[in-house]
Design a protein around this motif. Structure first.
Motif, PDB file in Angstrom:
ATOM      1  N   UNK A 194       0.937  -1.121   0.063  1.00 32.11           N
ATOM      2  CA  UNK A 194       0.019  -0.067  -0.062  1.00 32.11           C
ATOM      3  C   UNK A 194       1.008   1.227  -0.093  1.00 32.11           C
ATOM      4  N   UNK A 195       0.671   2.139  -0.847  1.00 27.49           N
ATOM      5  CA  UNK A 195       1.343   3.558  -0.877  1.00 27.49           C
ATOM      6  C   UNK A 195       0.056   4.505  -0.599  1.00 27.49           C
TER       7      UNK A 195
ATOM      8  N   UNK B  28      -3.258   3.825  -2.626  1.00 27.30           N
ATOM      9  CA  UNK B  28      -3.112   2.625  -3.933  1.00 27.30           C
ATOM     10  C   UNK B  28      -2.677   1.367  -3.457  1.00 27.30           C
ATOM     11  N   UNK B  29      -3.150   0.286  -3.908  1.00 23.19           N
ATOM     12  CA  UNK B  29      -2.608  -0.914  -3.975  1.00 23.19           C
ATOM     13  C   UNK B  29      -1.408  -1.003  -4.880  1.00 23.19           C
ATOM     14  N   UNK B  30      -0.287  -1.545  -4.331  1.00 21.82           N
ATOM     15  CA  UNK B  30       0.873  -1.397  -5.378  1.00 21.82           C
ATOM     16  C   UNK B  30       1.566  -2.557  -5.143  1.00 21.82           C
ATOM     17  N   UNK B  31       2.438  -2.899  -6.228  1.00 20.70           N
ATOM     18  CA  UNK B  31       3.704  -3.875  -6.376  1.00 20.70           C
ATOM     19  C   UNK B  31       4.981  -2.667  -6.148  1.00 20.70           C
TER      20      UNK B  31
ATOM     21  N   UNK C 177       2.554   0.967  -9.261  1.00 17.52           N
ATOM     22  CA  UNK C 177       3.801   0.091  -8.992  1.00 17.52           C
ATOM     23  C   UNK C 177       4.924   1.337  -8.331  1.00 17.52           C
ATOM     24  N   UNK C 178       5.671   0.848  -7.556  1.00 10.44           N
ATOM     25  CA  UNK C 178       6.493   1.660  -6.817  1.00 10.44           C
ATOM     26  C   UNK C 178       7.744   1.210  -6.910  1.00 10.44           C
TER      27      UNK C 178
END
Length: 155
Positions: A23-24, A35-38, A62-63
């Motif tokens: 999560x970011x 945001x749900x992130x990779x 994506x982070x």
């Protein structure tokens, strides 16, 4: 849909949430977006990025995380969906937003110097939410002693 309405769609609960790898969260005086992130935090993952994907969920991203602040550049080679790129420094503060990078474009997109992390989200979404320079990101990839929005701080 107005920026406030879109922001409300992504607003997280008022309960303080500890940092999670997937999560970011971004915030400013205007509100909060989640945001749900990779996470792409090694050379191979950063090189692959979001290439060859045909879709990205509206609240996903994506982070890209670098080992130290540096000058970074991106391109859209083999990337099939338009993206917004949010460039952040070592405090997690947004320094630049590149809106709607075009699929398959090999032109370089530079974020500037001193960039530690870059969040890629669906093209046009940063503008709809109102994400601009000065927003702060909460994520455990940011050194908490330097974080503009530390994990321990409530929203």
């Amino acid at each position: 849909m107005t920026g406030a309405a879109v922001l409300a769609c992504f607003a997280s609960t008022a309960v303080a949430e500890s940092c999670r790898e997937d999560v970011a969260m971004l915030r400013s005086d205007a509100g909060t977006a989640r945001f749900r992130i990779e996470v792409a935090d090694d050379k191979q993952e950063r090189a692959q990025g979001l290439m060859n994907r045909e879709t990205l969920s509206k609240s996903a991203g994506m982070l890209f995380v670098y080992p130290k602040p540096q000058s970074v550049g991106f391109w859209m080679k083999n990337t099939l969906i338009p993206l917004d790129m949010i460039f952040m420094d070592e405090t997690g503060t947004v320094k630049k937003v590149h809106h709607e990078a075009q699929p398959l474009d090999e032109s370089p997109i530079f974020g500037g110097d001193g960039i530690l992390a870059v969040l890629e989200i669906n093209g046009g979404l940063a503008r709809k939410i109102g994400i601009t320079e000065g927003w702060a990101m909460r994520h455990n990839a940011i050194d908490q002693s330097k974080a503009a929005w530390p994990c321990s701080e409530s929203q």
